[in-house]
Design an enzyme around this catalytic site. Structure first.
Site: not given
Length: 215
Positions: A58-59, A63, A68
């Protein structure tokens, strides 16, 4: 020439951002995992590790799609109840939270775009950790693998940490190698946490000093 129009996302679309959906799945998996942690250790470990992997995914999505992300869950509280002295794991938890909070706060004070922007740091390990994604990934995965292994090899809730580590290391060369590899990455991450906390605290102090010196 037609003007470019920009659309503001609605509330529902924000809730349905890809990283947020992954975050919801992580929360559900963690709830199931922690509910089963003492009745089914393997199910807990699989769900917990998969949730950790999703944290990285999810990070990446955040990006990639400029959205978020929702974070995280922790195994340290459970380990503090399984092992003696439990204060070791609670101290690690406190170190992790405080160092990251200070880093985020100092980033905000200095007006940086990301808490991972440490180019101005004089510490080589700190710069290597945030400057190399593979190195940082190894340290993070090593931590999680070590904590999961400690949970799996504990036979009851009154284990002595050093006794379990020494006994497990003697039982199997493979287990000994994985433990050593995990411990090395874990040690680096804790060192980075300490450096991060000290560096961020110094930045906050310098910011206050400079602010008071201004007329």
């Amino acid at each position: 020439m037609a003007k470019k129009t920009t659309t503001t996302p609605g509330k529902l679309s924000v809730y349905l951002y890809i990283p947020n959906i992954i975050g919801y799945i992580r929360i559900i998996m963690n709830c199931i995992a922690f509910a089963q942690c003492f009745s089914n250790k393997w199910l807990f470990s699989i769900l917990y590790f998969f949730s950790f992997v999703c944290d990285g995914v999810d990070g990446w999505c955040a990006r990639k799609f400029n959205q978020d992300r929702i974070s995280t869950a922790c195994l340290l509280v459970i380990l503090s109840q399984v092992y003696r002295p439990g204060l070791v794991f609670l101290s690690l938890l406190a170190l992790d939270i405080s160092s990251h909070w200070l880093q985020m706060y100092s980033t905000f004070l200095l007006g940086k775009a990301s808490h991972k922007d440490v180019k101005d740091s004089s510490n080589w390990l700190f710069k290597a950790y945030y400057g190399n994604r593979m190195f940082m990934a190894y340290c993070c995965v090593a931590c999680e693998v070590l904590y999961i292994m400690l949970f799996l090899i504990a036979e009851n809730q009154t284990e002595n940490l050093m006794d379990v580590l020494m006994t497990s290391a003697r039982q199997s060369p493979v287990l000994s190698f994985v433990l050593a590899l995990s411990l090395f990455g874990w040690a680096i991450k804790q060192a980075v946490n300490i450096i991060q906390m000290k560096t961020a605290a110094d930045m906050c102090v310098l910011y206050d000093i400079n602010k008071k010196q201004k007329p």
